[in-house]
Write an enzyme that holds these catalytic residues in place. Structure first.
Site, PDB file in Angstrom:
ATOM      1  CE  LYS A  45      -4.192  -7.535  -0.312  1.00 13.77           C
ATOM      2  NZ  LYS A  45      -4.409  -8.573   0.734  1.00 13.77           N
ATOM      3  CE1 TYR A  79      -0.832  -6.198  -1.443  1.00 16.55           C
ATOM      4  CE2 TYR A  79      -1.750  -3.980  -1.520  1.00 16.55           C
ATOM      5  CZ  TYR A  79      -1.492  -5.149  -0.822  1.00 16.55           C
ATOM      6  OH  TYR A  79      -1.901  -5.267   0.487  1.00 16.55           O
ATOM      7  CG  HIS A 130       3.619   0.490   3.332  1.00 15.74           C
ATOM      8  ND1 HIS A 130       3.455  -0.804   3.767  1.00 15.74           N
ATOM      9  CD2 HIS A 130       2.944   0.573   2.162  1.00 15.74           C
ATOM     10  CE1 HIS A 130       2.710  -1.481   2.901  1.00 15.74           C
ATOM     11  NE2 HIS A 130       2.392  -0.663   1.917  1.00 15.74           N
ATOM     12  N   GLY A 181      -1.931  -9.642  11.287  1.00 20.24           N
ATOM     13  CA  GLY A 181      -2.288 -10.901  11.933  1.00 20.24           C
ATOM     14  C   GLY A 181      -1.995 -10.889  13.418  1.00 20.24           C
ATOM     15  CG  ASP A 239       5.051  13.165  -5.155  1.00 20.60           C
ATOM     16  OD1 ASP A 239       5.862  12.994  -4.232  1.00 20.60           O
ATOM     17  OD2 ASP A 239       4.833  14.267  -5.676  1.00 20.60           O
ATOM     18  N   GLY A 298       2.712 -11.463  10.975  1.00 19.68           N
ATOM     19  CA  GLY A 298       2.683 -10.156  10.328  1.00 19.68           C
ATOM     20  C   GLY A 298       2.084  -9.097  11.234  1.00 19.68           C
ATOM     21  CB  SER A 308      -4.757  -2.547   0.117  1.00 17.75           C
ATOM     22  OG  SER A 308      -4.068  -1.337  -0.103  1.00 17.75           O
ATOM     23  CB  SER A 309      -7.018   2.469   0.687  1.00 15.38           C
ATOM     24  OG  SER A 309      -5.634   2.740   0.869  1.00 15.38           O
ATOM     25  CB  CYS A 310      -3.627   0.398  -3.394  1.00 12.67           C
ATOM     26  SG  CYS A 310      -3.533  -1.393  -3.388  1.00 12.67           S
ATOM     27  N   GLY A 322      -1.148 -15.431   8.504  1.00 14.84           N
ATOM     28  CA  GLY A 322      -0.160 -14.363   8.658  1.00 14.84           C
ATOM     29  C   GLY A 322      -0.013 -13.920  10.095  1.00 14.84           C
ATOM     30  CB  THR A 337      -6.388   4.111   5.194  1.00 20.88           C
ATOM     31  OG1 THR A 337      -5.624   5.078   4.523  1.00 20.88           O
ATOM     32  CG2 THR A 337      -6.182   4.199   6.693  1.00 20.88           C
TER      33      THR A 337
END
Length: 333
Positions: free
Chosen positions: A155, A151, A194, A17, A295, A14, A122-124, A11, A179
């Site tokens: 991860k 997603y 985002h 990357g 939200d 990106g 990712s923090s998700c 990547g 984050t």
């Protein structure tokens, strides 16, 4: 890593990357190979960097690359990413593309004796109602936020795949969970970006058009943590440069988590972020919050104490980072 090690950055075009490449070149690493899917960044054209076009979803192509190039270290930064709207619109692509890319890369790295791999998550990954701030140990302790569940599951699978290969094969495959990232080479497309880059574009276009108001999704009350991508790159190279003893004791010693959170340790509301961006852009109109839009998770702050114990912490303030990103965005138009 030594300065002559062959380092593969997936990547490369990106945001993450390209930031890792900037960081490695600044530190004097001389044997870098970056993959790209369709476009080469203008900033890469005159750099001491080898670029290879690969469809990372193609297992045969990935295997062939590893067999011929034999990288010593791998930064797995390639991924399909996006905000709430993109995750809600393309859930199948988010889970399929990310699972396929990371599975191909991680297994090829094992088969070709890569010394170390760093998977960027990712923090998700954390539960929707995880205690705040979120610790690495909170993984898989509750249900996920529905808007980005596909997603997040991809991860989580990447983390667990690294962990499983470490357990079974003795590899040193690590992961970092950043984050919300932002910075140069971010995605400013209003359909797929985002919140931070989307707001930069919205306020900039409103300023140019003289619009009286800017509409923002949701109530503005959710709190989010934001990390400049150059800090993320610095943390990634820091983790990859840790001693084998430290990694073996703290990151690949099951059942310890094989990953560490990367963030600032501070957050702000979406409304506060919008006001900061409004100020940096110089927009004079009003903010309107569309409460019919979701939200997402109310709170999402990372506990960054684990990485801090090893000697790393973020340095770029949100105000300075937004200013830098806005200037980059304007210069790229």
């Amino acid at each position: 890593m030594n300065k002559q090690s062959k380092i593969f950055i997936t990547g490369a075009s990106g945001m993450v990357g390209s930031a890792i490449i900037r960081n490695l070149l600044k530190k004097g690493y001389t044997n870098l190979v970056g993959s790209y899917h369709s476009n080469i960044l203008e900033e890469h054209k005159n750099l001491p960097l080898k670029l290879v076009q690969i469809d990372l979803k193609n297992q045969e192509a990935v295997n062939q690359f590893f067999k011929t190039q034999k990288p010593d270290y791998v930064f797995l930064a390639a991924a399909k990413v996006g905000g709430i709207h993109a995750n809600n619109t393309y859930p199948a692509q988010f889970i399929h593309n990310n699972l396929t890319i990371q599975t191909n890369i991680i297994h090829a790295a094992y088969e070709n004796q890569v010394k170390r791999l760093l998977f960027l998550g990712s923090s998700c990954i954390y539960p929707k109602l995880a205690p705040q701030p979120m610790k690495e140990e909170h993984l898989l302790t509750g249900i996920l936020e529905p808007t980005n569940e596909p997603y997040a599951i991809a991860k989580i699978a990447g983390i667990k795949m690294c962990e499983a290969y470490n357990r079974q094969y003795g590899t040193r495959f690590l992961a970092v969970m950043p984050t919300n990232l932002y910075g140069p080479n971010d995605n400013f497309d209003l359909e797929t970006s985002h919140v931070l880059p989307a707001l930069i574009r919205k306020f900039h276009e409103a300023k140019l058009s003289g619009a009286k108001e800017v509409v923002i999704w949701g109530t503005g009350s959710p709190r989010r943590e934001f990390l400049h991508v150059d800090d993320m790159a610095e943390a990634s190279v820091f983790v990859m440069s840790m001693t084998n003893d430290a990694i073996d004791e703290h990151l690949t010693n099951y059942p310890f988590p094989c990953f560490m959170n990367v963030g600032t340790g501070t957050d702000c509301t979406i409304k506060e972020l919008a006001l900061l961006i409004k100020k940096q852009v110089g927009y004079k109109g009003d903010l309107v919050f569309d409460t019919t839009k979701p939200d997402g998770t109310a709170l999402k702050l990372l506990d960054v104490s684990r990485l801090k114990k090893f000697g790393w912490q973020a340095e770029i303030s949100l105000e300075d980072g937004v200013k830098d990103t806005y200037h980059w965005f304007v210069s790229s138009l």
